[in-house]
Design a protein around this motif. Sequence first.
Motif, PDB file in Angstrom:
ATOM      1  N   GLU A 235     -23.590 -71.277 -64.044  1.00 43.41           N
ATOM      2  CA  GLU A 235     -23.240 -70.688 -65.335  1.00 43.41           C
ATOM      3  C   GLU A 235     -23.978 -71.382 -66.469  1.00 43.41           C
ATOM      4  O   GLU A 235     -24.333 -70.751 -67.467  1.00 43.41           O
ATOM      5  CB  GLU A 235     -21.734 -70.751 -65.563  1.00 43.41           C
ATOM      6  CG  GLU A 235     -21.312 -70.092 -66.869  1.00 43.41           C
ATOM      7  CD  GLU A 235     -19.838 -69.748 -66.925  1.00 43.41           C
ATOM      8  OE1 GLU A 235     -19.484 -68.852 -67.703  1.00 43.41           O
ATOM      9  OE2 GLU A 235     -19.065 -70.377 -66.187  1.00 43.41           O
ATOM     10  N   SER A 238     -27.078 -69.611 -67.130  1.00 45.13           N
ATOM     11  CA  SER A 238     -26.992 -68.152 -67.155  1.00 45.13           C
ATOM     12  C   SER A 238     -27.191 -67.531 -68.532  1.00 45.13           C
ATOM     13  O   SER A 238     -27.015 -66.332 -68.687  1.00 45.13           O
ATOM     14  CB  SER A 238     -25.626 -67.705 -66.610  1.00 45.13           C
ATOM     15  OG  SER A 238     -24.574 -68.129 -67.474  1.00 45.13           O
ATOM     16  N   SER A 295     -26.448 -67.350 -60.888  1.00 44.74           N
ATOM     17  CA  SER A 295     -26.934 -67.692 -62.222  1.00 44.74           C
ATOM     18  C   SER A 295     -27.413 -66.465 -62.995  1.00 44.74           C
ATOM     19  O   SER A 295     -27.824 -66.587 -64.151  1.00 44.74           O
ATOM     20  CB  SER A 295     -28.073 -68.707 -62.139  1.00 44.74           C
ATOM     21  OG  SER A 295     -29.203 -68.145 -61.499  1.00 44.74           O
ATOM     22  N   ARG A 395     -18.234 -66.185 -59.801  1.00 42.05           N
ATOM     23  CA  ARG A 395     -19.405 -66.142 -60.680  1.00 42.05           C
ATOM     24  C   ARG A 395     -20.101 -64.783 -60.584  1.00 42.05           C
ATOM     25  O   ARG A 395     -20.508 -64.215 -61.598  1.00 42.05           O
ATOM     26  CB  ARG A 395     -20.406 -67.243 -60.294  1.00 42.05           C
ATOM     27  CG  ARG A 395     -20.063 -68.607 -60.818  1.00 42.05           C
ATOM     28  CD  ARG A 395     -20.275 -68.714 -62.321  1.00 42.05           C
ATOM     29  NE  ARG A 395     -21.597 -68.271 -62.704  1.00 42.05           N
ATOM     30  CZ  ARG A 395     -21.867 -67.527 -63.769  1.00 42.05           C
ATOM     31  NH1 ARG A 395     -20.889 -67.116 -64.556  1.00 42.05           N
ATOM     32  NH2 ARG A 395     -23.113 -67.181 -64.053  1.00 42.05           N
ATOM     33  N   LYS A 398     -18.450 -62.132 -62.530  1.00 46.15           N
ATOM     34  CA  LYS A 398     -18.718 -62.263 -63.965  1.00 46.15           C
ATOM     35  C   LYS A 398     -20.128 -61.801 -64.299  1.00 46.15           C
ATOM     36  O   LYS A 398     -20.355 -61.104 -65.302  1.00 46.15           O
ATOM     37  CB  LYS A 398     -18.509 -63.713 -64.398  1.00 46.15           C
ATOM     38  CG  LYS A 398     -18.608 -63.930 -65.893  1.00 46.15           C
ATOM     39  CD  LYS A 398     -18.179 -65.335 -66.277  1.00 46.15           C
ATOM     40  CE  LYS A 398     -18.182 -65.518 -67.782  1.00 46.15           C
ATOM     41  NZ  LYS A 398     -17.708 -66.878 -68.171  1.00 46.15           N
ATOM     42  N   ALA A 429     -13.171 -67.346 -65.698  1.00 49.06           N
ATOM     43  CA  ALA A 429     -14.198 -66.609 -64.962  1.00 49.06           C
ATOM     44  C   ALA A 429     -14.029 -65.103 -65.089  1.00 49.06           C
ATOM     45  O   ALA A 429     -14.995 -64.372 -65.342  1.00 49.06           O
ATOM     46  CB  ALA A 429     -14.200 -67.018 -63.487  1.00 49.06           C
TER      47      ALA A 429
END
Length: 437
Positions: A235, A238, A295, A395, A398, A429
């Motif tokens: 993250e 990202s 990522s 992740r 998201k 998240a």
Amino acid sequence: MTRQRERYFELYEDDFGLSALTGRLASATAPDAVRALELAAEVAGDCEGEGAVELGVDLRCLLDSGLPDGTLRAAWLAATHERFDPADFGTDLRTWLTGLADLYPARTRRRRQVYWLERPHPELAEEELREAVITEIRASTSAPTSASLPATVAEALQDIVGEADGELGFRLLLRILKAWNVPVGKEQYDRLMELDAKLGYPGPLVYDGLDIQWLPLDPTRRDGSGDFGISALSERFSGDWWQPPAREGVEQAAAGDDTAQTPGTAAALLYEDASRLLASPLTTDTVTTLWLAASGRGLNIDVLGIDGRDWLRLIADVSEKRLRDIAPSYTPVVGPVRTELAPPVLEVIREASPYLATRTVSAHWLGIPGPAAVAALEETVTHADPDLGYRLFLRLLKVLSVPLTAHQYAGYRALGERFGYGEDHVPWAVDHLAPAN
């Protein structure tokens, strides 16, 4: 004077008001009356002059309380570590504080427009606050480790909390603990940070300069509130417009301990994740896909010519270096894998697979098909670590903005609890993806 509660973390980066002044005096070298006034002006000038509000209110809270001079003097000398006593310059403390109050009269701050739905200002009943602070005063001054404190400070602080202002008493307690290097156990530190959150303080106000007696470093202990390890690292890279250079980003993550964590924990958790993946049979291509998906192609290791396993080795090396610097007595270890939780993690991944199969990570540039990302997640869960696999699954949800039902969201939170995640881990998240959040 009634104190107007604020979201102090929006105004200040650290301590403020009279407690900030005592801290600066305690750190100064032989301050005289002129230097004391200069330091007061610095405190008042904080936040483009907003610091004068808290300084003025603190002064009036003390001066209007009716507390005897001896009580004020005991607390003041303890908080300043006896570095500045107005009596040394021909005046008593009450007269000096009154003169300071004339320079910085108490006033209320104009309410700013608030555009968020949550309560804009901390709400903590004064009686509840006073009881909590008095509990911490007693805990701090009755322990054998508090032997260095002046004998009169406990009673003086309790009187200030009870008769003047609980919030000011709390900040003065923290100042005194720091000035006299009183060790604070982890259990008490957690309580102090809980008060910090309820009062809307900037975190450093509590922990900067506090002698915290940390528990031994243990990556299996979940003290932090949010994400950690490689999933948190993904993250960090990202962002849509800017990402740190590869090594610098890992260094920042390895040093990013949660305020509740023993120093070095972030690095130990990164090391553990990287080591488990390196020890697994996952191919380089699978590792690369896993990273790029989690990522959101924030750090394109394939474009940069970085081998997926070399990337893991860099993460492990940076983490080991951080551990040598911050916790030299700790030997990095990789604990047992929670294999019993692999089935429920695979279940939630497969439940979401039909939707994920229709999506593409970075669809407009070197896209990663959803099925490839799902396959990498399943391999991670089966052959490396269900914990890491689940965190990377969150992740991916998201990254792809996958809409969730209330039932799915509740199930994801429950599974996070089984892994021992902090209370904010799953909400941070994916709560914005669920209908009721």
